[in-house]
Design an enzyme around this catalytic site. Structure first.
Site, PDB file in Angstrom:
ATOM      1  N   GLY B 199     -58.825  -4.911  59.629  1.00  0.00           N
ATOM      2  CA  GLY B 199     -57.696  -4.318  59.124  1.00  0.00           C
ATOM      3  C   GLY B 199     -57.725  -2.773  59.278  1.00  0.00           C
ATOM      4  O   GLY B 199     -58.857  -2.333  59.978  1.00  0.00           O
ATOM      5  N   LEU B 225     -55.031 -10.786  63.326  1.00  0.00           N
ATOM      6  CA  LEU B 225     -55.606  -9.595  63.442  1.00  0.00           C
ATOM      7  C   LEU B 225     -56.785  -9.587  63.320  1.00  0.00           C
ATOM      8  O   LEU B 225     -57.539 -10.188  62.306  1.00  0.00           O
ATOM      9  CB  LEU B 225     -54.826  -8.550  62.211  1.00  0.00           C
ATOM     10  CG  LEU B 225     -55.240  -7.131  62.475  1.00  0.00           C
ATOM     11  CD1 LEU B 225     -54.774  -6.630  63.861  1.00  0.00           C
ATOM     12  CD2 LEU B 225     -54.885  -6.319  61.144  1.00  0.00           C
ATOM     13  N   ASP B 226     -57.779  -8.994  64.080  1.00  0.00           N
ATOM     14  CA  ASP B 226     -59.137  -8.633  63.989  1.00  0.00           C
ATOM     15  C   ASP B 226     -60.030 -10.255  63.981  1.00  0.00           C
ATOM     16  O   ASP B 226     -61.144 -10.060  63.234  1.00  0.00           O
ATOM     17  CB  ASP B 226     -59.515  -7.880  63.086  1.00  0.00           C
ATOM     18  CG  ASP B 226     -59.044  -6.558  63.258  1.00  0.00           C
ATOM     19  OD1 ASP B 226     -58.815  -6.013  64.492  1.00  0.00           O
ATOM     20  OD2 ASP B 226     -58.683  -5.659  62.287  1.00  0.00           O
ATOM     21  N   ALA B 227     -59.322 -11.131  64.487  1.00  0.00           N
ATOM     22  CA  ALA B 227     -59.914 -12.568  64.086  1.00  0.00           C
ATOM     23  C   ALA B 227     -60.418 -13.183  65.294  1.00  0.00           C
ATOM     24  O   ALA B 227     -60.683 -14.291  65.351  1.00  0.00           O
ATOM     25  CB  ALA B 227     -59.114 -13.368  63.018  1.00  0.00           C
TER      26      ALA B 227
END
EC number: 3.5.1.10
Lengths: 282, 282, 282, 282
Positions: B199, B225-227
């Site tokens: 994040g 997100l960001d995964a």
């Protein structure tokens, strides 16, 4: 004679001058000084080592330091002799690599502590205590006997005048009561690069996430699990070709090195804690 | 002529033999083979490079490979020529270090791609596109114009036959629609060692937590997100003496190196994705 | 049953196909394959692991492999069972950290070897052999008794059917005769990132040169001092603030980890040597 | 206003007290202090940053400091304003990665220098100077024109009041005359972890030796080739699977990062040189 002073206080002008002047006028010779200012928090930190003649009167120095420097600057300070050897208890469960690493450093004189006892909730590692001729106490912890176990642990810690505790892969939560009696004096090793993978089975979680590095983190224990001030971290690269078993194997080497570095920093009085973070002096 | 085949399928006996025999019988000479079996998932992965004579009939080989190997083994496979240069779009916002790093590698021939355009939601980096003589498109994204912005982005991506997208610190979320059209073809750089500090503002979070290492992670973009699947990670040590500004400065160097490594791995067809993880061939 | 085959031969087309086909037709199932081609030298290297049923006839397989594959391809090959536990002798002098590290891994089952004895030119570490209940032989080496000492060493090595030797900070040169009998079977740890600082007192030399990283190197022993094939290296950052004593202390951690990694690679049959270099399989 | 003082002198008691007292009495407030004592050499080093009011009289301070502190303690000291931007010349040959890295940091304001010109013995990189609008001088160096080339170089360095020189892969030896005029003011990047692989073609030598790590070293230039005081080093792991071309490619990333770190340390006045070594302040 050598002396170490650790200081933290509200940041303001002239602190270094005041302290170094006081030491100079007391006949001391500064041989090391490292300081840090956290500008956001407005806090000043300093670690000073100084030499003195052998007839240096430490008690008188401390009283004068408090009245002339400590009080006026509202310092939180402490003074140590590097010759004082602290009493370090070790808590373990079933994994032996950190225990072996600590004991071999201890035995060879690399780690300057007394180890009055090893405490475990299991009997698996008793043989190592025998190899190294250190008393071993088996205190199992269950839901039912928690209060009794804590009582026995505290009794041991008190009786042996333990200065700080190393959790060398102790797979059991230390009670709030013990934590509060040993604030910033319990060092844990967690097998991940915190804050990633806090809690149980971090290697499994790391494997599932597909990370390309794994790590280990040593930290002071606080009530919140795996959330205390970080002392030392290190990592090692991994790839898709490594299994969870490989992660665990590579992690073992990290864990023991990262834990031992943290223990050494603590013993050498190179750590200070504030705002749940550490200042680590060089 | 050189050829690369990427394969994944259910693991079973004889796959390597079958594939290498087929290539041998088709007149190819294997010059590189790397394989991996995920034993938990029961999946087999392989990357093979082979040489052939110049009159090698690729179309016929592919048809035969599919009927004799691909279908019987229920393979998911693809074949590439290392000489085919992919079209790579770059999305940026205001930070220039990753963009500069990519463009200087591109200009010097280190990075074997075509860059049809740079797209940004801001005009700040237009000057770099001019320095390197690459078309620059400014598509601001606001709550109100999201659909229109996505339409313009897709039009550009289609018109320029873009093969994959690099988010070189693009501080805007790519739409689900674009992600679904470019599955495992959008590479992002996140400025933390994921999964820690996903994040916004990871350096601020890392500073607050008092970590002793900071990192950067390049990954394929998924809806979460960001995964997405991690391609590459690296870290750098920090200490209490470093400010957030220092973290950001040290992080810049990490980010650009980690992103460029990931882009190169993608271009060289060394990445495969499954179960939200990557296999990275050597 | 599991089997490991290590192969090297002149590079030519079809080797992987030939080997994997032979294994397949012999009822084996390849579970791991890693290969490398040194294009300059024109040499092919491969490590294969395969599974078989329990009534697999290893002798017959080996004879057939030699006649059908080994001879035609002029291979240098060998075959191992991962269940065969090698006999590893340890040579030490006065430093204990590598010895402690190896023995604690051995004792915990992490290192899959038999250790028939520890040999030393000093008596300092005898106490550790007693802690771990391993026979200890004290063979001092002087100018005068060199031949006799070598004779005693060889007698021990032969009597205990030693497969390979680990020099865990053995501060004495192993004789040419022993080296020739244990080609690529003596693993040394040198306390520098070779080829920098070969020879005596590398930490002192590193300190004098003012390097910002120090390292450790594990390698197979050859007649030329510190010049054998490198198996593993690692480094740690240092600064002007570190004394030689600090270098030595930091180096200890490196040495023991780097040596243990090399020993494990050797035990797992993941090393091959050619042109005074190593191929290290993953 | 901020001020930086760098000090070195013979070690003796009371230096920190004397300096911090003088600054305090002159109306300054120390915001950073780092010191180091080389106990073997008996030398004291210190870097101090202090704040003052805007009407601080720097000239008067310097005169008083010299008479009251500098002279009595026989100090070698210098004082800087962080606002003073130094003039940095760049020398290059044909490799562009270090040049691109420096110029992109310069252009984005990350590197606080003026760059009056880029000098090269080849014309290959002129296009980059044009991209970044920095004057480019082509001074070829041959056996015959050495004196003339040096004359032209010195003329440029003098005319542009160059404070220090960065050799960003300048593949030509700088003359003794220029080195003597820019003592500890010429920063070179060498593509190995010195002292290993000094001289020409270090990647080829590293490949031949079969090392498992390669490195890069930035150092001040002295008359002896690749033997000057080391400022910064870093390494990256390699394996048998990497070709010389891979070494060169991985090395490029190291070289540019290690060089830029050294340039930043120099610009921020964080380096001191003695006994052919550096003190690098934090």
């Amino acid at each position: 004679m050598n002396h170490i002073i650790l200081i933290n206080c509200k940041d303001r002008a002239g602190i270094i001058r005041a302290v170094t002047s006081f030491i100079f006028e007391s006949g001391g010779n500064v041989v090391y000084l490292d300081q840090h200012v956290d500008k956001d928090a407005g806090i000043f930190f300093m670690r000073i080592e100084f030499e003195s003649s052998d007839n240096f009167e430490t008690m008188r120095f401390k009283a004068n330091f408090e009245s002339k420097i400590g009080l006026p600057y509202q310092m939180d300070w402490s003074m140590y002799s590097p010759e004082t050897i602290p009493n370090m208890a070790i808590f373990v469960s079933k994994y032996n690599h950190c225990l072996y690493d600590i004991l071999s450093r201890y035995k060879s004189g690399e780690l300057k502590v007394n180890i009055p006892f090893i405490l475990s909730n299991h009997n698996d590692l008793r043989y190592i205590s025998e190899q190294f001729e250190i008393p071993f106490y088996h205190i199992p912890v269950t839901k039912e006997n928690k209060a009794q176990a804590e009582y026995e642990q505290l009794e041991l810690l008190n009786r042996h005048k333990v200065d700080f505790i190393v959790l060398a892969r102790y797979m059991q939560i230390v009670t709030e009561n013990i934590i509060s009696k040993f604030t910033n004096k319990i060092i844990n090793i967690h097998h991940s690069f915190l804050p990633a993978f806090a809690g149980a089975k971090p290697y499994h979680a790391a494997f599932k996430r597909g990370v390309k590095i794994i790590g280990a983190t040593s930290h002071y224990v606080t009530e919140e699990l795996d959330a205390g001030p970080i002392i030392e971290q290190d990592v090692v690269p991994v790839s898709h070709s490594h299994s969870i078993k490989d992660f665990i194997s590579k992690g073992r080497d990290l864990e023991k090195i990262v834990l031992s570095r943290a223990v050494n920093l603590h013993v050498e009085r190179k750590t200070m804690v504030y705002n749940n973070k550490t200042v680590i002096f060089s």
